[in-house]
Design a protein around this motif. Structure first.
Motif, PDB file in Angstrom:
ATOM      1  N   GLY A   1      36.796  39.045  41.189  1.00 22.89           N
ATOM      2  CA  GLY A   1      37.844  39.855  41.790  1.00 22.89           C
ATOM      3  C   GLY A   1      37.349  41.119  42.450  1.00 22.89           C
ATOM      4  O   GLY A   1      38.001  41.651  43.368  1.00 22.89           O
ATOM      5  N   LEU A   2      36.186  41.633  42.043  1.00 21.67           N
ATOM      6  CA  LEU A   2      35.656  42.856  42.653  1.00 21.67           C
ATOM      7  C   LEU A   2      35.256  42.657  44.105  1.00 21.67           C
ATOM      8  O   LEU A   2      35.145  43.628  44.860  1.00 21.67           O
ATOM      9  CB  LEU A   2      34.451  43.367  41.858  1.00 21.67           C
ATOM     10  N   ALA A   3      35.042  41.415  44.510  1.00 21.62           N
ATOM     11  CA  ALA A   3      34.658  41.137  45.898  1.00 21.62           C
ATOM     12  C   ALA A   3      35.858  41.009  46.826  1.00 21.62           C
ATOM     13  O   ALA A   3      35.695  40.880  48.039  1.00 21.62           O
ATOM     14  CB  ALA A   3      33.831  39.851  45.957  1.00 21.62           C
ATOM     15  N   ASP A   4      37.061  41.083  46.276  1.00 24.49           N
ATOM     16  CA  ASP A   4      38.287  40.863  47.043  1.00 24.49           C
ATOM     17  C   ASP A   4      39.161  42.116  46.992  1.00 24.49           C
ATOM     18  O   ASP A   4      39.637  42.507  45.919  1.00 24.49           O
ATOM     19  CB  ASP A   4      39.044  39.679  46.425  1.00 24.49           C
ATOM     20  N   PRO A   5      39.396  42.757  48.143  1.00 23.55           N
ATOM     21  CA  PRO A   5      40.205  43.984  48.125  1.00 23.55           C
ATOM     22  C   PRO A   5      41.643  43.773  47.668  1.00 23.55           C
ATOM     23  O   PRO A   5      42.299  44.723  47.237  1.00 23.55           O
ATOM     24  CB  PRO A   5      40.154  44.459  49.583  1.00 23.55           C
ATOM     25  N   ALA A   6      42.142  42.529  47.731  1.00 21.37           N
ATOM     26  CA  ALA A   6      43.520  42.251  47.349  1.00 21.37           C
ATOM     27  C   ALA A   6      43.652  41.823  45.891  1.00 21.37           C
ATOM     28  O   ALA A   6      44.768  41.707  45.384  1.00 21.37           O
ATOM     29  CB  ALA A   6      44.106  41.168  48.258  1.00 21.37           C
ATOM     30  N   HIS A   7      42.545  41.592  45.212  1.00 26.55           N
ATOM     31  CA  HIS A   7      42.604  41.108  43.836  1.00 26.55           C
ATOM     32  C   HIS A   7      43.016  42.236  42.891  1.00 26.55           C
ATOM     33  O   HIS A   7      42.698  43.411  43.104  1.00 26.55           O
ATOM     34  CB  HIS A   7      41.234  40.553  43.429  1.00 26.55           C
ATOM     35  N   GLY A   8      43.686  41.854  41.823  1.00 30.99           N
ATOM     36  CA  GLY A   8      44.161  42.835  40.859  1.00 30.99           C
ATOM     37  C   GLY A   8      43.064  43.668  40.239  1.00 30.99           C
ATOM     38  O   GLY A   8      43.284  44.838  39.891  1.00 30.99           O
ATOM     39  N   LEU A   9      41.864  43.114  40.085  1.00 29.55           N
ATOM     40  CA  LEU A   9      40.770  43.866  39.486  1.00 29.55           C
ATOM     41  C   LEU A   9      40.358  45.025  40.384  1.00 29.55           C
ATOM     42  O   LEU A   9      40.207  46.163  39.920  1.00 29.55           O
ATOM     43  CB  LEU A   9      39.589  42.929  39.217  1.00 29.55           C
ATOM     44  N   THR A  10      40.187  44.755  41.669  1.00 25.24           N
ATOM     45  CA  THR A  10      39.846  45.820  42.611  1.00 25.24           C
ATOM     46  C   THR A  10      40.984  46.823  42.737  1.00 25.24           C
ATOM     47  O   THR A  10      40.763  48.040  42.718  1.00 25.24           O
ATOM     48  CB  THR A  10      39.505  45.242  43.995  1.00 25.24           C
ATOM     49  N   ARG A  11      42.178  46.320  42.860  1.00 24.30           N
ATOM     50  CA  ARG A  11      43.343  47.223  43.030  1.00 24.30           C
ATOM     51  C   ARG A  11      43.537  48.122  41.806  1.00 24.30           C
ATOM     52  O   ARG A  11      43.882  49.301  41.923  1.00 24.30           O
ATOM     53  CB  ARG A  11      44.603  46.405  43.319  1.00 24.30           C
ATOM     54  N   THR A  12      43.273  47.567  40.626  1.00 20.36           N
ATOM     55  CA  THR A  12      43.363  48.376  39.406  1.00 20.36           C
ATOM     56  C   THR A  12      42.274  49.444  39.385  1.00 20.36           C
ATOM     57  O   THR A  12      42.533  50.608  39.063  1.00 20.36           O
ATOM     58  CB  THR A  12      43.224  47.470  38.164  1.00 20.36           C
ATOM     59  N   LEU A  13      41.074  49.068  39.749  1.00 26.01           N
ATOM     60  CA  LEU A  13      39.949  49.993  39.722  1.00 26.01           C
ATOM     61  C   LEU A  13      40.192  51.218  40.583  1.00 26.01           C
ATOM     62  O   LEU A  13      39.907  52.350  40.180  1.00 26.01           O
ATOM     63  CB  LEU A  13      38.680  49.269  40.166  1.00 26.01           C
ATOM     64  N   ILE A  14      40.705  51.026  41.784  1.00 24.62           N
ATOM     65  CA  ILE A  14      40.831  52.136  42.731  1.00 24.62           C
ATOM     66  C   ILE A  14      42.225  52.722  42.764  1.00 24.62           C
ATOM     67  O   ILE A  14      42.520  53.598  43.608  1.00 24.62           O
ATOM     68  CB  ILE A  14      40.421  51.685  44.151  1.00 24.62           C
ATOM     69  N   SER A  15      43.090  52.307  41.833  1.00 23.41           N
ATOM     70  CA  SER A  15      44.467  52.782  41.852  1.00 23.41           C
ATOM     71  C   SER A  15      44.541  54.258  41.468  1.00 23.41           C
ATOM     72  O   SER A  15      43.693  54.778  40.736  1.00 23.41           O
ATOM     73  CB  SER A  15      45.327  51.962  40.901  1.00 23.41           C
ATOM     74  N   GLU A  16      45.588  54.918  41.934  1.00 27.58           N
ATOM     75  CA  GLU A  16      45.819  56.339  41.608  1.00 27.58           C
ATOM     76  C   GLU A  16      46.208  56.485  40.133  1.00 27.58           C
ATOM     77  O   GLU A  16      46.864  55.627  39.584  1.00 27.58           O
ATOM     78  CB  GLU A  16      46.937  56.877  42.484  1.00 27.58           C
TER      79      GLU A  16
END
Length: 276
Positions: free
Chosen positions: A261-276
């Motif tokens: 999921g870290l390779a996909d900007p739309a995946h929940g893992l990436t979105r969670t990581l960079i969320s406010e």
């Protein structure tokens, strides 16, 4: 009533032996990592082998977005503090880079040439060096042993300078090892050399989080039961110590593909990581 007791600690922490077709890795990581690194280098958006210390493995790669970075993500690789290096994981920067963040990926000296305590110090220097190069909020993530190192950075005995620590907005520990004591029972400890004193000093689950910490503990639903236990453990304990915690068990993922999921900007893992 049935009791539960771990009889084979080596098997409890053995991932490859318990994942179908595990021989696909590390090629499933190294090939896309090289392709991503080559593409970013061709665009002038990769800085490779930036030194942060004097040891041969004290290097990190920095991947940059097209515009000015919105902040910095640091990804810390796993391998039981004994294996792998930054070059295996470059493609996992794609999700955050595509979302406008710079991503730093450090290597570090490995056991038995160093103790885990020394690795913690090295990662602290690596993060501080990268943070001095990129302004804005700081997000930390890591996998397995890297999840330990990421969460260790936000304990009250952090090696980070105060001005760096206060920039941390979120930590995502992926399949993290948060209590080192069980690993003392494995054959790996011949190389790791963890003793009771080091386990107490370096286990995030046995330490207090810094004020204001926000952490997500993320694991795959198909992981070994010990990884699922360790995933829940840190969030459970740190909730009681004032941290903002979340626990995610992603269905149909095991210890290796949980990183995808870290390779996909739309995946929940990436979105969670960079969320406010």
């Amino acid at each position: 009533m049935l009791g539960h007791r771990v009889e084979d600690w080596d098997n409890a922490y053995a991932n490859g032996a318990n994942i179908a077709r595990s021989d696909r890795w590390p090629a499933a990581w190294t090939e896309p990592a090289q392709a991503f690194r080559d593409a970013m280098s061709a665009q002038g958006r990769a800085r490779i082998d930036i030194a942060y210390g004097e040891q041969p493995r004290n290097r990190f790669d920095l991947f940059l977005p097209e515009a000015s970075p919105r902040g910095l993500v640091v990804f810390i690789h796993g391998g039981y503090w004994m294996e792998s290096d930054k070059s295996t994981w470059s493609h996992l920067a794609k999700g955050s880079v595509s979302s406008g963040f710079a991503v730093a990926m450090p290597s570090y000296t490995q056991c038995p040439d160093i103790r885990i305590t020394g690795i913690v110090r090295e990662i602290g220097v690596a993060i501080g060096t990268a943070a001095a190069m990129v302004d804005g909020p700081l997000m930390l993530t890591g996998h397995s042993a890297g999840g330990h190192l990421a969460s260790r950075m936000v304990t009250i005995s952090t090696p980070l300078a105060a001005n760096v620590a206060k920039r941390i907005r979120h930590v995502v520990s992926i399949s993290g090892l948060h209590d080192l004591r069980p690993l003392m029972r494995t054959s790996m400890n011949e190389s790791l050399a963890i003793d009771e004193a080091e386990a107490q000093a370096e286990s995030p689950a046995l330490l207090r989080p810094m004020d204001g910490v926000r952490i997500t503990c993320w694991a795959g639903g198909g992981e070994r039961s010990e990884f699922l236990r360790q995933n829940a453990l840190l969030a459970n304990i740190w909730t009681g110590l004032g941290a903002v915690t979340s626990t995610v068990v992603e269905p149909d993922r095991h210890h290796y593909d949980v990183l995808d999921g870290l390779a996909d900007p739309a995946h929940g893992l990436t979105r969670t990581l960079i969320s406010e």
